[in-house]
Design an enzyme around this catalytic site. Structure first.
Site, PDB file in Angstrom:
ATOM      1  N   PHE A 207     -15.169   3.434   7.707  1.00  0.00           N
ATOM      2  CA  PHE A 207     -13.796   3.802   7.342  1.00  0.00           C
ATOM      3  C   PHE A 207     -13.577   3.829   5.821  1.00  0.00           C
ATOM      4  O   PHE A 207     -12.485   4.137   5.353  1.00  0.00           O
ATOM      5  CB  PHE A 207     -12.779   2.848   8.000  1.00  0.00           C
ATOM      6  CG  PHE A 207     -12.989   1.391   7.664  1.00  0.00           C
ATOM      7  CD1 PHE A 207     -12.495   0.853   6.484  1.00  0.00           C
ATOM      8  CD2 PHE A 207     -13.662   0.544   8.539  1.00  0.00           C
ATOM      9  CE1 PHE A 207     -12.673  -0.483   6.165  1.00  0.00           C
ATOM     10  CE2 PHE A 207     -13.854  -0.801   8.228  1.00  0.00           C
ATOM     11  CZ  PHE A 207     -13.359  -1.310   7.041  1.00  0.00           C
TER      12      PHE A 207
ATOM     13  N   HIS B 250      -1.704  -5.523   1.321  1.00  0.00           N
ATOM     14  CA  HIS B 250      -2.973  -6.208   1.044  1.00  0.00           C
ATOM     15  C   HIS B 250      -2.672  -7.587   0.490  1.00  0.00           C
ATOM     16  O   HIS B 250      -1.720  -7.764  -0.256  1.00  0.00           O
ATOM     17  CB  HIS B 250      -3.784  -5.415   0.007  1.00  0.00           C
ATOM     18  CG  HIS B 250      -4.910  -6.217  -0.583  1.00  0.00           C
ATOM     19  ND1 HIS B 250      -6.140  -6.305   0.026  1.00  0.00           N
ATOM     20  CD2 HIS B 250      -4.979  -7.017  -1.691  1.00  0.00           C
ATOM     21  CE1 HIS B 250      -6.927  -7.103  -0.695  1.00  0.00           C
ATOM     22  NE2 HIS B 250      -6.246  -7.546  -1.741  1.00  0.00           N
TER      23      HIS B 250
ATOM     24  N   ARG C 115       2.886  -7.158   8.829  1.00  0.00           N
ATOM     25  CA  ARG C 115       2.265  -6.125   9.665  1.00  0.00           C
ATOM     26  C   ARG C 115       2.788  -6.172  11.094  1.00  0.00           C
ATOM     27  O   ARG C 115       2.960  -5.134  11.742  1.00  0.00           O
ATOM     28  CB  ARG C 115       0.748  -6.291   9.642  1.00  0.00           C
ATOM     29  CG  ARG C 115       0.134  -5.923   8.289  1.00  0.00           C
ATOM     30  CD  ARG C 115      -1.276  -6.451   8.179  1.00  0.00           C
ATOM     31  NE  ARG C 115      -1.944  -6.063   6.942  1.00  0.00           N
ATOM     32  CZ  ARG C 115      -3.022  -6.682   6.464  1.00  0.00           C
ATOM     33  NH1 ARG C 115      -3.535  -7.713   7.105  1.00  0.00           N
ATOM     34  NH2 ARG C 115      -3.575  -6.274   5.343  1.00  0.00           N
TER      35      ARG C 115
ATOM     36  N   ARG D  64      -1.769 -14.618   3.207  1.00  0.00           N
ATOM     37  CA  ARG D  64      -2.466 -13.939   4.313  1.00  0.00           C
ATOM     38  C   ARG D  64      -1.719 -14.145   5.627  1.00  0.00           C
ATOM     39  O   ARG D  64      -1.620 -13.232   6.442  1.00  0.00           O
ATOM     40  CB  ARG D  64      -3.894 -14.477   4.455  1.00  0.00           C
ATOM     41  CG  ARG D  64      -4.811 -14.126   3.323  1.00  0.00           C
ATOM     42  CD  ARG D  64      -5.347 -12.728   3.365  1.00  0.00           C
ATOM     43  NE  ARG D  64      -6.297 -12.489   4.433  1.00  0.00           N
ATOM     44  CZ  ARG D  64      -7.021 -11.385   4.551  1.00  0.00           C
ATOM     45  NH1 ARG D  64      -6.915 -10.415   3.650  1.00  0.00           N
ATOM     46  NH2 ARG D  64      -7.841 -11.218   5.554  1.00  0.00           N
TER      47      ARG D  64
ATOM     48  N   THR E 103      -5.422  -8.231  10.078  1.00  0.00           N
ATOM     49  CA  THR E 103      -5.781  -6.914   9.535  1.00  0.00           C
ATOM     50  C   THR E 103      -5.333  -5.789  10.458  1.00  0.00           C
ATOM     51  O   THR E 103      -4.751  -4.794  10.008  1.00  0.00           O
ATOM     52  CB  THR E 103      -7.312  -6.834   9.304  1.00  0.00           C
ATOM     53  OG1 THR E 103      -7.679  -7.888   8.413  1.00  0.00           O
ATOM     54  CG2 THR E 103      -7.723  -5.502   8.713  1.00  0.00           C
TER      55      THR E 103
ATOM     56  N   LYS F 237       0.838  -1.199   0.000  1.00  0.00           N
ATOM     57  CA  LYS F 237       0.000   0.000   0.000  1.00  0.00           C
ATOM     58  C   LYS F 237       0.880   1.259   0.000  1.00  0.00           C
ATOM     59  O   LYS F 237       2.100   1.166   0.202  1.00  0.00           O
ATOM     60  CB  LYS F 237      -0.918  -0.046   1.228  1.00  0.00           C
ATOM     61  CG  LYS F 237      -1.927  -1.211   1.171  1.00  0.00           C
ATOM     62  CD  LYS F 237      -2.801  -1.246   2.417  1.00  0.00           C
ATOM     63  CE  LYS F 237      -3.875  -2.306   2.334  1.00  0.00           C
ATOM     64  NZ  LYS F 237      -4.747  -2.325   3.538  1.00  0.00           N
TER      65      LYS F 237
ATOM     66  N   ASN G 217      -1.840  -0.178   7.383  1.00  0.00           N
ATOM     67  CA  ASN G 217      -1.307  -1.537   7.633  1.00  0.00           C
ATOM     68  C   ASN G 217      -0.474  -2.116   6.484  1.00  0.00           C
ATOM     69  O   ASN G 217      -0.359  -3.322   6.327  1.00  0.00           O
ATOM     70  CB  ASN G 217      -2.431  -2.481   8.069  1.00  0.00           C
ATOM     71  CG  ASN G 217      -3.490  -2.671   6.993  1.00  0.00           C
ATOM     72  OD1 ASN G 217      -3.419  -2.054   5.931  1.00  0.00           O
ATOM     73  ND2 ASN G 217      -4.457  -3.521   7.261  1.00  0.00           N
TER      74      ASN G 217
ATOM     75  N   GLU H  93      -9.266  -9.822  -8.273  1.00  0.00           N
ATOM     76  CA  GLU H  93      -8.286  -8.756  -8.067  1.00  0.00           C
ATOM     77  C   GLU H  93      -7.192  -8.785  -9.134  1.00  0.00           C
ATOM     78  O   GLU H  93      -6.755  -7.738  -9.618  1.00  0.00           O
ATOM     79  CB  GLU H  93      -7.694  -8.873  -6.656  1.00  0.00           C
ATOM     80  CG  GLU H  93      -8.727  -8.541  -5.582  1.00  0.00           C
ATOM     81  CD  GLU H  93      -8.292  -8.874  -4.161  1.00  0.00           C
ATOM     82  OE1 GLU H  93      -9.100  -8.661  -3.239  1.00  0.00           O
ATOM     83  OE2 GLU H  93      -7.157  -9.349  -3.949  1.00  0.00           O
TER      84      GLU H  93
ATOM     85  N   TYR I 265     -12.228  -2.416  -3.443  1.00  0.00           N
ATOM     86  CA  TYR I 265     -12.787  -2.554  -2.091  1.00  0.00           C
ATOM     87  C   TYR I 265     -14.313  -2.523  -2.094  1.00  0.00           C
ATOM     88  O   TYR I 265     -14.918  -2.123  -1.093  1.00  0.00           O
ATOM     89  CB  TYR I 265     -12.228  -1.457  -1.180  1.00  0.00           C
ATOM     90  CG  TYR I 265     -10.826  -1.742  -0.669  1.00  0.00           C
ATOM     91  CD1 TYR I 265     -10.531  -2.923   0.014  1.00  0.00           C
ATOM     92  CD2 TYR I 265      -9.790  -0.824  -0.836  1.00  0.00           C
ATOM     93  CE1 TYR I 265      -9.246  -3.188   0.495  1.00  0.00           C
ATOM     94  CE2 TYR I 265      -8.504  -1.075  -0.349  1.00  0.00           C
ATOM     95  CZ  TYR I 265      -8.244  -2.261   0.319  1.00  0.00           C
ATOM     96  OH  TYR I 265      -6.981  -2.518   0.807  1.00  0.00           O
TER      97      TYR I 265
HETATM   98  P1  ADP Z   1      -7.755  -7.110   4.984  1.00  0.00           P
HETATM   99  O1  ADP Z   1      -7.006  -5.986   4.296  1.00  0.00           O
HETATM  100  O2  ADP Z   1      -6.911  -7.752   6.054  1.00  0.00           O
HETATM  101  O3  ADP Z   1      -8.352  -8.106   4.018  1.00  0.00           O
HETATM  102  P2  ADP Z   1     -10.416  -5.903   5.310  1.00  0.00           P
HETATM  103  O4  ADP Z   1     -10.777  -6.407   3.950  1.00  0.00           O
HETATM  104  O5  ADP Z   1     -11.366  -6.140   6.437  1.00  0.00           O
HETATM  105  O6  ADP Z   1      -8.992  -6.457   5.787  1.00  0.00           O
HETATM  106  O7  ADP Z   1     -10.166  -4.324   5.236  1.00  0.00           O
HETATM  107  C1  ADP Z   1      -9.501  -3.758   4.152  1.00  0.00           C
HETATM  108  C2  ADP Z   1      -8.612  -2.655   4.637  1.00  0.00           C
HETATM  109  O8  ADP Z   1      -9.421  -1.617   5.177  1.00  0.00           O
HETATM  110  C3  ADP Z   1      -7.661  -3.028   5.760  1.00  0.00           C
HETATM  111  O9  ADP Z   1      -6.496  -3.671   5.319  1.00  0.00           O
HETATM  112  C4  ADP Z   1      -7.383  -1.678   6.365  1.00  0.00           C
HETATM  113  O10 ADP Z   1      -6.434  -0.946   5.571  1.00  0.00           O
HETATM  114  C5  ADP Z   1      -8.726  -0.973   6.230  1.00  0.00           C
HETATM  115  N1  ADP Z   1      -9.491  -1.111   7.470  1.00  0.00           N
HETATM  116  C6  ADP Z   1     -10.153  -2.205   7.932  1.00  0.00           C
HETATM  117  N2  ADP Z   1     -10.743  -1.961   9.109  1.00  0.00           N
HETATM  118  C7  ADP Z   1     -10.460  -0.661   9.407  1.00  0.00           C
HETATM  119  C8  ADP Z   1     -10.783   0.210  10.480  1.00  0.00           C
HETATM  120  N3  ADP Z   1     -11.527  -0.206  11.517  1.00  0.00           N
HETATM  121  N4  ADP Z   1     -10.315   1.480  10.446  1.00  0.00           N
HETATM  122  C9  ADP Z   1      -9.573   1.921   9.421  1.00  0.00           C
HETATM  123  N5  ADP Z   1      -9.236   1.153   8.370  1.00  0.00           N
HETATM  124  C10 ADP Z   1      -9.660  -0.120   8.349  1.00  0.00           C
END
Ligand code: ADP
Length: 168
Positions: free
Chosen positions: A77, A135, A122, A105, A111, A29, A132, A146, A69
């Site tokens: 968020f 992805h 992470r 993963r 996450t 990212k 974080n 994707e 997304y």
């Molecule tokens: P992952 O990236 O681990 O698959 P998600 O698909 O749930 O997780 O979320 C996508 C991305 O959205 C996360 O990697 C993170 O950057 C952001 N995100 C998720 N939850 C939050 C939150 N509570 N506050 C801010 N950003 C968030």
């Protein structure tokens, strides 16, 4: 001479393990790119034994990121996430190998970086869920979507001779 080479090159024997090859979409990212972590993250996937089959830097538009997304639309968020992801270039990659989605993963960590074990990307480099670093696709189905979204031009096919040292 060509015939000689053709008949004498050792061919890797296809095995069950080698045939269960999977692809995953991994992305560094904008914060990971700015913090100079692209090389470290690529190294981890290379060293684990995965094969890099696509790689590029992209400064994505909000529209493109909203497609990526789409499942999170409606989350509180979401607007902040799109702004963060559009704030600079990302390093988009496709990695191939055994159980690539699940293993990818687990290499990323949870996450929320506070819940990520040390030794994960992470868990080693991040503190905040909204920054974080990386992805990774969460299922084979989302990996396919994707990869098609980020690499409409397709991935690169080449032989890498290391497979016989990584798989039985
Ligand atoms: P992952 O990236 O681990 O698959 P998600 O698909 O749930 O997780 O979320 C996508 C991305 O959205 C996360 O990697 C993170 O950057 C952001 N995100 C998720 N939850 C939050 C939150 N509570 N506050 C801010 N950003 C968030």
């Amino acid at each position: 001479l060509h015939l000689f080479i053709f008949f004498h090159l050792p061919q890797p024997t296809p095995t069950a393990a080698m045939s269960i090859q999977e692809r995953t979409y991994i992305m560094v990212k904008p914060d990971g790119v700015q913090r100079g972590l692209v090389g470290n993250i690529i190294s981890r996937f290379e060293q684990r034994g995965f094969k890099l089959i696509a790689l590029k830097l992209v400064h994505a538009t909000p529209e493109h990121l909203e497609k990526h997304y789409a499942d999170l639309k409606g989350k509180p968020f979401f607007p902040g996430l799109i702004k963060y992801m559009a704030s600079g270039p990302v390093a988009a990659m496709v990695w191939e190998g055994l159980d690539a989605v699940k293993t990818g993963r687990s290499m990323l960590g949870a996450t929320n970086p506070l819940a990520s074990a040390p030794g994960t990307i992470r868990g080693d480099f991040a503190l905040a869920v909204g920054r974080n670093i990386c992805h990774g696709s969460d299922s084979v189905e989302s990996a396919e979507k994707e990869i098609a979204l980020w690499f409409p031009e397709g991935v690169v096919q080449y032989n890498q001779d290391q497979a016989k040292w990584i798989f039985e």
